[in-house]
Design a protein around this motif. Structure first.
Motif, PDB file in Angstrom:
ATOM      1  N   GLU A 160      21.521  -1.354   4.126  1.00 57.02           N
ATOM      2  CA  GLU A 160      21.826  -2.771   4.315  1.00 57.02           C
ATOM      3  C   GLU A 160      21.776  -3.561   3.012  1.00 57.02           C
ATOM      4  N   THR A 161      21.098  -3.036   1.987  1.00 57.62           N
ATOM      5  CA  THR A 161      20.962  -3.788   0.733  1.00 57.62           C
ATOM      6  C   THR A 161      21.772  -3.193  -0.410  1.00 57.62           C
ATOM      7  N   GLU A 162      22.540  -2.154  -0.127  1.00 53.93           N
ATOM      8  CA  GLU A 162      23.340  -1.519  -1.185  1.00 53.93           C
ATOM      9  C   GLU A 162      24.547  -2.378  -1.553  1.00 53.93           C
ATOM     10  N   TRP A 163      25.107  -2.093  -2.752  1.00 59.31           N
ATOM     11  CA  TRP A 163      26.351  -2.733  -3.162  1.00 59.31           C
ATOM     12  C   TRP A 163      27.445  -2.422  -2.143  1.00 59.31           C
ATOM     13  N   ARG A 164      28.298  -3.387  -1.887  1.00 57.60           N
ATOM     14  CA  ARG A 164      29.402  -3.203  -0.951  1.00 57.60           C
ATOM     15  C   ARG A 164      30.466  -2.287  -1.570  1.00 57.60           C
ATOM     16  N   GLY A 165      30.874  -1.278  -0.809  1.00 58.66           N
ATOM     17  CA  GLY A 165      31.904  -0.345  -1.267  1.00 58.66           C
ATOM     18  C   GLY A 165      31.410   0.700  -2.240  1.00 58.66           C
ATOM     19  N   TRP A 166      30.108   0.832  -2.371  1.00 62.14           N
ATOM     20  CA  TRP A 166      29.527   1.750  -3.353  1.00 62.14           C
ATOM     21  C   TRP A 166      29.575   3.195  -2.865  1.00 62.14           C
ATOM     22  N   ASP A 167      29.998   4.108  -3.745  1.00 60.48           N
ATOM     23  CA  ASP A 167      29.996   5.542  -3.469  1.00 60.48           C
ATOM     24  C   ASP A 167      28.831   6.155  -4.237  1.00 60.48           C
ATOM     25  N   PRO A 168      27.746   6.515  -3.556  1.00 55.90           N
ATOM     26  CA  PRO A 168      26.576   7.035  -4.265  1.00 55.90           C
ATOM     27  C   PRO A 168      26.827   8.386  -4.925  1.00 55.90           C
ATOM     28  N   GLY A 169      27.840   9.128  -4.478  1.00 58.21           N
ATOM     29  CA  GLY A 169      28.109  10.435  -5.064  1.00 58.21           C
ATOM     30  C   GLY A 169      28.602  10.355  -6.493  1.00 58.21           C
ATOM     31  N   THR A 170      29.401   9.345  -6.786  1.00 60.77           N
ATOM     32  CA  THR A 170      29.970   9.191  -8.134  1.00 60.77           C
ATOM     33  C   THR A 170      29.531   7.898  -8.806  1.00 60.77           C
ATOM     34  N   ASN A 171      28.644   7.154  -8.151  1.00 64.96           N
ATOM     35  CA  ASN A 171      28.241   5.818  -8.608  1.00 64.96           C
ATOM     36  C   ASN A 171      29.474   4.962  -8.928  1.00 64.96           C
ATOM     37  N   THR A 172      30.397   4.929  -7.992  1.00 66.78           N
ATOM     38  CA  THR A 172      31.612   4.134  -8.127  1.00 66.78           C
ATOM     39  C   THR A 172      31.514   2.917  -7.230  1.00 66.78           C
ATOM     40  N   VAL A 173      31.804   1.746  -7.791  1.00 64.36           N
ATOM     41  CA  VAL A 173      31.752   0.511  -7.019  1.00 64.36           C
ATOM     42  C   VAL A 173      32.942  -0.348  -7.419  1.00 64.36           C
ATOM     43  N   PRO A 174      33.592  -1.019  -6.460  1.00 62.41           N
ATOM     44  CA  PRO A 174      34.712  -1.895  -6.824  1.00 62.41           C
ATOM     45  C   PRO A 174      34.225  -3.093  -7.641  1.00 62.41           C
ATOM     46  N   ASN A 175      35.040  -3.505  -8.583  1.00 61.94           N
ATOM     47  CA  ASN A 175      34.743  -4.714  -9.344  1.00 61.94           C
ATOM     48  C   ASN A 175      35.049  -5.931  -8.490  1.00 61.94           C
ATOM     49  N   GLY A 218       0.774  -1.224   0.000  1.00 58.54           N
ATOM     50  CA  GLY A 218       0.000   0.000   0.000  1.00 58.54           C
ATOM     51  C   GLY A 218       0.808   1.277   0.000  1.00 58.54           C
ATOM     52  N   LYS A 219       2.113   1.190   0.210  1.00 57.58           N
ATOM     53  CA  LYS A 219       2.958   2.379   0.246  1.00 57.58           C
ATOM     54  C   LYS A 219       3.556   2.651  -1.128  1.00 57.58           C
ATOM     55  N   PRO A 220       3.537   3.917  -1.584  1.00 58.53           N
ATOM     56  CA  PRO A 220       4.052   4.228  -2.918  1.00 58.53           C
ATOM     57  C   PRO A 220       5.588   4.126  -2.979  1.00 58.53           C
ATOM     58  N   VAL A 221       6.080   3.535  -4.085  1.00 55.51           N
ATOM     59  CA  VAL A 221       7.518   3.394  -4.309  1.00 55.51           C
ATOM     60  C   VAL A 221       7.820   3.716  -5.767  1.00 55.51           C
ATOM     61  N   ALA A 222       9.078   3.988  -6.012  1.00 61.17           N
ATOM     62  CA  ALA A 222       9.578   4.088  -7.386  1.00 61.17           C
ATOM     63  C   ALA A 222      10.610   2.987  -7.582  1.00 61.17           C
ATOM     64  N   TYR A 223      10.531   2.306  -8.713  1.00 61.17           N
ATOM     65  CA  TYR A 223      11.549   1.314  -9.069  1.00 61.17           C
ATOM     66  C   TYR A 223      12.599   2.004  -9.934  1.00 61.17           C
ATOM     67  N   THR A 224      13.848   1.946  -9.487  1.00 59.56           N
ATOM     68  CA  THR A 224      14.958   2.558 -10.217  1.00 59.56           C
ATOM     69  C   THR A 224      15.894   1.473 -10.730  1.00 59.56           C
ATOM     70  N   THR A 225      16.670   1.791 -11.753  1.00 61.09           N
ATOM     71  CA  THR A 225      17.697   0.864 -12.220  1.00 61.09           C
ATOM     72  C   THR A 225      19.068   1.494 -12.005  1.00 61.09           C
ATOM     73  N   LEU A 226      19.920   0.748 -11.346  1.00 63.07           N
ATOM     74  CA  LEU A 226      21.270   1.208 -11.038  1.00 63.07           C
ATOM     75  C   LEU A 226      22.263   0.330 -11.782  1.00 63.07           C
ATOM     76  N   ARG A 227      22.955   0.927 -12.755  1.00 62.62           N
ATOM     77  CA  ARG A 227      23.943   0.218 -13.570  1.00 62.62           C
ATOM     78  C   ARG A 227      25.337   0.569 -13.083  1.00 62.62           C
ATOM     79  N   SER A 228      26.177  -0.421 -12.914  1.00 60.22           N
ATOM     80  CA  SER A 228      27.499  -0.164 -12.337  1.00 60.22           C
ATOM     81  C   SER A 228      28.358   0.722 -13.234  1.00 60.22           C
ATOM     82  N   THR A 229      28.152   0.677 -14.551  1.00 53.78           N
ATOM     83  CA  THR A 229      28.957   1.491 -15.459  1.00 53.78           C
ATOM     84  C   THR A 229      28.351   2.865 -15.718  1.00 53.78           C
TER      85      THR A 229
END
Length: 965
Positions: free
Chosen positions: A665-680, A581-592
């Motif tokens: 708790e569900t984010e990619w490990r080591g992810w920097d949301p400011g630059t969308n940088t994540v370790p391979n 019943g709560k409104p959400v938006a589904y987003t897509t997050l691509r590592s590149t």
């Protein structure tokens, strides 16, 4: 205006000499940009004449306005426009008798350099003495520089000569501004909208990617210097073309440049190359992002069968790690990645019926607000706009009456009227294939053999271009995407060759972000703020203001709209829904995302003979590429494989194959949301191998445990066509040659996968009783005869344009969708069946349009063949690993299943050919051969002939190195 059209028509009546045609060359990075080469420093070629390649239709992708009009008047084409099309097409009819000595009939000699008797022209672009572009008699440029900067300058100059218009189109698509540049045709609008949500960037973010690579170290700095030199050469060509009035005629035909001055053609800058890169990345180098579709299938299965049984049905159709899937790494290697955990946490399943697509088009006027286009405008992919200068204003003033007196010009405009690119270019992932690589222990000379290349679709001109580049730190020949051809991306070096297929592993996740309002009022599905780490945070609103002028050829009116992307830290919003019943938006997050340019370093290394000296160093170079590709390598002694891609590490317990509730708790490990940088993930965690007995790939599953995105990767996949033929060639101590491996590839390329792999089971069910009905027996006998003859889609003889077993092929094409529907829908129910068909299409024959576009060559990648194969075996009482807990055909009763198949076959036999092959803008209804045929879809004003269908790479190499450094 009158003077402008008069000048154009006068030019058409003159004897026109085309500007020298140059296909773009691609350099590799090395230190010492200005390091001179000795006069005798020639590139050593260890292939000794045993390297071949082909890229239809031809090297030249440029035509002036006069040449385009002349093409409409007489059919004449600029030199080297289609001179590789014939030999590419002819292999279909001649492959059975192919020998090593006959390879040059169907492929180019891909040796380094140009023999004196094969030189067509030489040029020092821009008058520079440190680079020479030598064009051979097929029009392919061989770029040789004594300095690195000069070499790259030549590459940019050559790019402009052969692909300037297409590069300009792609830089506008990459910015969401196609319609202003190429017109407001429906196809352009759809295309622009389809791409925008996947690559919405601010201009500053494009520049930030360039700056990041520049500052990333020696190779990054070298890449930046290469880009700078490349752009200097490209922009010099634009200046020369304006002065010489030999710029591409499409600029004038779309109102983007004045025929007398060239005014309106803008110079290129580094961010334009980034914009082009985002397009190519979206097409061929990303996997995942379809988790909402998977969630809807899972929900429908649980509604139909209950939670426990529904879960098993979902898993059986998802085929995440099907035990019968064909594997590229087949020697027991295991690489665990992206599998669904047994007890996932944070799964974000939507409330039933609550999912709606995110609106992307706002405030449409004119053409965009009319008819079907208006209905598609809200939340559907489309097209954009931009400035076109004085030429655009003149174009808007041109009258219909003026064009009626110039029918050839109108026809030239009509070539571009429905859009400059196919409408489905971004609507679905494209297969990038295929590869056959055999170790030296199984070959005639003891040296590995490779037949491989990318299946990137068919266009005129191609998205790819052929080139050789030789300079300090650069030594390669092959293909590169226009505008990204700083380096050869697929090809050969001094003593090695490499290629790729799309891997499609999941590096794009879907997050459900809880919506809120910053003023504290109750959230709705339309809210434009979301919770990020507990704080109500406004979404970024990225807006493109797009307006286009009239398109006279098809009567399109002037119009405008806004393209809007709503962006969160977790990516761009794609859907809206409610959860509990709560409104959400589904987003897509691509590592590149925001990191497309980082991949440049890997390609740079491929071209550097000091960086790639063997299989291990090749794998290290491939590991620098962020796109999801399977990379294949061959030299005189070794073969190798590496799977590239910026694979994020997920939080423990998260299911990457379904939508995820967004939280720390569900984010990619080591992810920097400011630059969308994540370790391979580590190098060793990516599937890799050296010297397996053979490798084959046609976008199939890579290795045990390695989960790819999408449904249906089971026991029947088009890669089986390659695997079976390679096994037959190496069985019993037989030896493989370049010709025999090419024959295997081409035999698979003309085979109907359903006919070879599934028809035997269909007939086995039918044969459980004698067929007594004469009409049914005639149909069954026809199909049986086709199967016994190899289930080929091949004409009766060269040029006949009539298939052998034409009736059986028509039967199969009409029967398959009917039998699938009748076999599965009664038990699945309409809701689950429809959800599954949205996740995976039922069929992909050569004539299947696929999002409105046919004649694409690539076939049998997407379909329900594995589902039918498993279900029929289960109904026949066989043990089927990974089978669904439900038998669908005839509810599991063989007799009822048999009758279901025969009833569907009877309907198919009664289906007119005109319905099976309904016709389109190039084929009459009912014309089977034409419906299947390959069209080089025009990206400009020149069109090419249709050719016989073959399921084959667009650019292809045949290589066997007899020697090594």
């Amino acid at each position: 205006m009158r003077r402008r059209w008069t000048g154009l028509m006068t030019a058409a009546c003159l004897v026109v000499t085309a500007a020298p045609s140059l296909a773009v060359a691609a350099p590799a990075v090395h230190t010492g940009q200005q390091r001179p080469a000795a006069a005798s420093d020639e590139a050593t070629d260890y292939c000794r004449g045993q390297c071949h390649d082909i890229l239809p239709p031809g090297a030249n992708g440029s035509a002036t306005a006069a040449q385009i009009i002349l093409n409409k008047l007489t059919g004449a084409k600029p030199k080297h426009t289609d001179d590789q099309l014939g030999k590419y097409a002819d292999l279909v009819d001649e492959y059975a008798g192919l020998t090593n000595g006959k390879l040059s009939t169907f492929f180019n000699d891909a040796s380094f350099g140009v023999p004196d008797d094969q030189v067509e022209s030489r040029k020092n672009p821009g008058g520079r003495k440190d680079v020479t572009i030598t064009r051979d008699k097929t029009g392919i440029p061989h770029i040789k520089g004594t300095t690195r900067a000069g070499t790259e300058y030549g590459a940019g100059y050559a790019a402009g000569q052969d692909r300037l218009w297409m590069m300009d189109v792609f830089r506008h698509i990459g910015r969401g501004r196609l319609t202003s540049f190429a017109g407001g045709a429906e196809g352009n609008r759809q295309l622009e909208q389809q791409f925008y949500l996947g690559g919405a960037y601010k201009e500053s973010e494009l520049q930030a990617q360039v700056d990041r690579v520049r500052d990333s170290g020696p190779r990054g700095r070298q890449a930046y210097e290469d880009v700078t030199a490349y752009l200097a050469g490209l922009n010099r060509y634009i200046d020369d073309a304006k002065k010489g009035l030999y710029f591409p005629g499409e600029y004038d035909l779309t109102g983007n440049a004045d025929i007398l001055t060239g005014e309106g053609i803008e110079p290129f800058k580094a961010t334009d190359l980034v914009a082009i890169g985002t397009v190519i990345s979206a097409l061929f180098g990303s996997g995942g992002g379809d988790q909402v579709a998977a969630a809807l299938v899972k929900q429908a299965a649980e509604r139909k069968y209950g939670k426990e049984k529904g879960e098993k049905v979902y898993e059986a159709f998802r085929m995440q790690n099907d035990p019968e899937a064909d594997l590229t790494l087949h020697d027991g290697q295991r690489f665990d990645y992206a599998a669904s955990p047994e007890h996932p946490r944070g799964v974000a399943m939507p409330d039933e019926g609550s999912v709606t697509e995110q609106q992307v088009v706002y405030d449409p006027t004119g053409s965009a607000a009319q008819g079907k286009a208006a209905k598609r405008a809200a939340g559907k992919p489309a097209a954009g706009t931009g400035d076109a200068g004085r030429a655009a204003k003149e174009q808007a003033a041109t009258s219909d009456a003026n064009l009626r007196h110039k029918p050839e010009l109108a026809e030239a405009k009509d070539t571009l009227a429905d859009g400059v690119l196919p409408r489905d270019l971004f609507a679905r992932k494209h297969g990038m294939s295929n590869a056959l690589v055999v170790s030296g222990k199984h070959t005639d000379t003891g040296n590995p053999v490779a037949v491989f290349g990318p299946q990137t679709g068919y266009f005129a001109p191609q998205l790819l271009m052929l080139q050789e580049i030789q300079g300090p730190g650069l030594s390669a020949r092959g293909a590169a995407f226009a505008g990204l051809n700083l380096y050869v991306q697929l090809g050969r070096g001094k003593d090695y060759a490499w290629s790729a297929t799309s891997a499609n592993q999941n590096m794009t996740d879907t997050y459900a972000v809880e919506l809120c309002n910053t003023d504290g009022s109750p959230a709705t599905k339309d809210s434009t703020a979301y919770l990020f780490h507990g704080t109500c945070t406004p979404m970024e609103k990225l807006v493109r203001e797009n307006a286009w002028r009239p398109t006279i050829a098809d009567g399109t009116k002037a119009g405008s709209y806004k393209l809007v992307a709503h962006r969160t830290k977790y990516g761009v919003v794609r859907y809206r829904a409610t959860i509990d019943g709560k409104p959400v938006a589904y987003t897509t997050l691509r590592s590149t995302y925001q990191h497309e340019v980082d991949t440049l370093i890997g390609f740079q290394m491929f071209n550097d003979p000091d960086a790639v000296t063997g299989p291990e160093s090749f794998q290290k170079a491939a590991s620098r590429i962020g796109y999801t590709f399977n990379w294949f390598y061959a030299d005189a002694q070794h073969t190798a494989y590496y799977n590239s891609g910026l694979n994020p590490t997920r939080a423990r317990g998260v299911d990457p194959n379904l939508p995820i509730r967004a939280s720390e708790e569900t984010e990619w490990r080591g992810w920097d949301p400011g630059t969308n940088t994540v370790p391979n993930t580590p190098f060793a965690a990516h599937p890799h191998d050296i010297d397996q007995d053979y490798y084959e790939s046609w976008n199939n599953k890579i290795a045990e445990g390695y989960t790819v995105a999408g449904f249906g990767d089971g026991p029947v996949y088009r890669s089986n066509l390659l695997d079976d033929r390679i096994k037959a060639q190496i069985s019993g101590g037989k030896k493989v040659s370049r010709a025999s491996l090419t024959r295997a590839m081409e035999d698979a390329a003309v085979t109907d996968l359903r006919g070879e792999a599934v028809l035997p089971l269909l007939l086995k069910v039918i044969d459980t009783e004698k067929v007594t009905d004469p009409d049914q027996k005639e149909a069954v006998d026809s199909l049986r005869g086709w199967l016994e003859d190899g289930a080929k889609r091949k004409q009766t003889g060269p040029g006949s344009k009539t298939y052998a077993h034409a009736g059986a092929i028509r039967l199969m094409d009409a029967w398959w969708p009917l039998l699938v529907k009748d076999e599965f829908r009664p038990n699945l129910g309409t809701g689950l069946y429809d959800a599954l068909t949205r996740a995976l299409q039922i069929d992909e024959t050569p004539s299947t349009p696929g999002d409105g576009v046919g004649h694409k060559g690539s076939a049998f990648q997407q379909g329900w063949w594995s589902y039918v194969h498993k279900d029929l075996r289960a109904v026949l009482g066989e043990q089927v690993p990974g089978a669904a807990p439900v038998k669908f055909c005839g509810a599991g009763d063989v007799a009822q299943c048999r009758q279901t198949l025969l009833n569907a076959l009877e309907k198919a036999a009664q289906t007119p050919a005109e319905k099976t092959y309904p016709g389109d803008d190039v084929c009459k209804p009912g014309d089977q051969w034409c419906a299947d045929s390959i069209q080089q879809r025009p990206l400009g004003g020149i069109t090419d002939d249709l050719t016989h269908w073959q399921n084959r790479p667009t650019y292809q190499q045949v290589v066997q190195f007899p020697d090594h450094r």
